[in-house]
Design an enzyme around this catalytic site. Structure first.
Site, PDB file in Angstrom:
ATOM      1  N   SER A   1     -15.287  33.897 -14.336  1.00  0.00           N
ATOM      2  CA  SER A   1     -13.970  33.776 -14.968  1.00  0.00           C
ATOM      3  C   SER A   1     -12.932  34.499 -14.105  1.00  0.00           C
ATOM      4  O   SER A   1     -12.941  35.731 -13.999  1.00  0.00           O
ATOM      5  CB  SER A   1     -14.010  34.390 -16.372  1.00  0.00           C
ATOM      6  OG  SER A   1     -12.705  34.682 -16.814  1.00  0.00           O
TER       7      SER A   1
ATOM      8  N   HIS B   1     -12.826  27.372  -7.025  1.00  0.00           N
ATOM      9  CA  HIS B   1     -12.624  27.474  -8.473  1.00  0.00           C
ATOM     10  C   HIS B   1     -12.283  26.084  -9.019  1.00  0.00           C
ATOM     11  O   HIS B   1     -11.524  25.343  -8.382  1.00  0.00           O
ATOM     12  CB  HIS B   1     -11.484  28.471  -8.774  1.00  0.00           C
ATOM     13  CG  HIS B   1     -11.381  28.779 -10.238  1.00  0.00           C
ATOM     14  ND1 HIS B   1     -10.731  27.953 -11.125  1.00  0.00           N
ATOM     15  CD2 HIS B   1     -11.864  29.811 -10.974  1.00  0.00           C
ATOM     16  CE1 HIS B   1     -10.817  28.474 -12.341  1.00  0.00           C
ATOM     17  NE2 HIS B   1     -11.496  29.605 -12.279  1.00  0.00           N
TER      18      HIS B   1
ATOM     19  N   GLU C   1     -10.281  25.024 -11.199  1.00  0.00           N
ATOM     20  CA  GLU C   1      -8.843  24.724 -11.333  1.00  0.00           C
ATOM     21  C   GLU C   1      -8.242  24.347  -9.976  1.00  0.00           C
ATOM     22  O   GLU C   1      -7.400  23.447  -9.886  1.00  0.00           O
ATOM     23  CB  GLU C   1      -8.098  25.932 -11.919  1.00  0.00           C
ATOM     24  CG  GLU C   1      -6.635  25.603 -12.177  1.00  0.00           C
ATOM     25  CD  GLU C   1      -5.814  26.797 -12.625  1.00  0.00           C
ATOM     26  OE1 GLU C   1      -6.331  27.623 -13.411  1.00  0.00           O
ATOM     27  OE2 GLU C   1      -4.652  26.896 -12.192  1.00  0.00           O
TER      28      GLU C   1
END
Ligand code: SF4
EC number: 1.17.7.4
Length: 336
Positions: free
Chosen positions: A236, A137, A139
């Site tokens: 997401s 991901h 992040e």
């Protein structure tokens, strides 16, 4: 007309609040919109600014160009700004931008930046950092990239926590991705604490207010729902977690959709209550599109299932604070 309305089957749409855009997403979209106004098109954006095609396409229509890496920005556009996405970037990215003489605007959510600081603080105090999050991901890539290679270990699940071998079991600190399942993460932390009693927590929770609030609202609304629709993109993280939360909390089915056109109406035969929420990167306009789609087929009543009111608001970068937003800009920024 009246008879066709009467023929429609009644259905209740249990609409969760809070849902949809969080303050970090709102800020990131504002930064791109304001940069386009201040510097003109094109404005480059590294990675999807937020994980939502509708938002990305809307910004492309205004003159944003999305790239995955900085070397995709043509030399003749080096004076145009490049915006880093809300998910955050490894330290190497702004360093690379500087070495290329690029002007960058960082749209990293302040709550992601807070996690970066917490990880750096652990390291400064001599702790090896355990990051609880999902491999790959953006992040997670950004948070791992705040520290030198080897200073952070990624743990995704309780099973990972069972077999994790740290460099020094008495000198560990953890942080988490901001968009994880609150309940799953508590399980991973519990297991790590059992194995490493000296594990140090960050000064404040890493899972953000928006993730926590959206999960709690879905958890409260899910019991009694025959189906639960979550608006959000398949990449997401916080939207996918809402589907899991709905199922665990009692919804018989749950599905992630990006647009009303993705709804499989065959799934909605003999049902009476449908939960509806949206991930932090999903605009309200799509929630409304889905409500309208239900109204065309059903005698749909919307029941509000609100939990807490959110008042968080993050300021945009200093360079952009003087740029005015029109009512039309605001509607786009708010996802309406
Ligand atoms: S989900 Fe949380 S961390 Fe991510 S952008 Fe929104 S407020 Fe920030």
């Amino acid at each position: 007309m009246a008879s066709s309305l009467l023929a429609k089957k009644p259905i209740t749409l249990r609409l969760c609040g809070p849902r949809g855009f969080c303050a970090g997403v709102d800020r990131a979209i504002q930064i791109v919109v304001l940069a386009l106004k201040e510097y003109g098109a094109p404005v480059y954006v590294r990675h999807e600014i937020v994980h939502n095609r509708y938002v990305v396409e809307g910004l492309e229509a205004k003159g944003a160009i999305f790239v995955e890496e900085l070397d995709e920005i043509p030399a003749e556009h080096r004076k145009q700004p490049v915006v880093f996405s809300a998910h955050g970037v490894p330290k190497s990215v702004p360093a690379d931008a500087t070495s290329r003489n690029l002007f960058y605007l960082d749209a990293t959510c302040p709550l992601v930046s807070k996690v970066h600081k917490q990880a750096m603080r652990h390291q400064k105090l001599g702790r090896h950092v355990v990051l609880i999050g999902h491999a790959g991901h953006p992040e997670v890539i950004g948070t791992m990239g705040q520290l030198p290679e080897g200073a952070v270990s990624l743990v995704e699940t309780v099973e990972d926590a069972d077999i994790y071998v740290p460099p020094d079991p008495d000198n560990l600190g953890f942080v988490t991705q901001t968009t994880l399942s609150v309940d799953d993460t508590a399980g991973v932390i519990k297991r790590l604490h059992e194995r490493f009693p000296n594990l140090t927590a960050p000064a404040a929770d890493s899972i953000c207010y928006a993730t926590t609030n959206r999960q709690e609202a879905v958890k409260q609304a899910a019991p009694g729902c025959d189906h639960f629709i979550i608006v959000g993109a398949p990449n997401s993280s916080n939207s996918k977690r809402l589907v899991e939360v709905a199922l665990r909390a009692g919804a018989k089915k749950s599905v992630l959709v990006q647009r009303a056109s993705e709804i499989d109406w065959d799934d909605f035969g003999d049902i009476s209550t449908v939960g509806l929420s949206a991930g932090a990167s999903a605009p309200e306009v799509i929630v409304n599109e889905i409500i309208e789609a239900f109204r065309e087929l059903y005698d749909a009543a919307v029941e509000l299932a609100d939990t807490v009111e959110e008042t968080e608001n993050f300021l945009v970068n200093r360079e952009l604070r003087h740029v005015p937003l029109t009512a039309q800009d605001m509607a786009f920024v708010n996802g309406d």
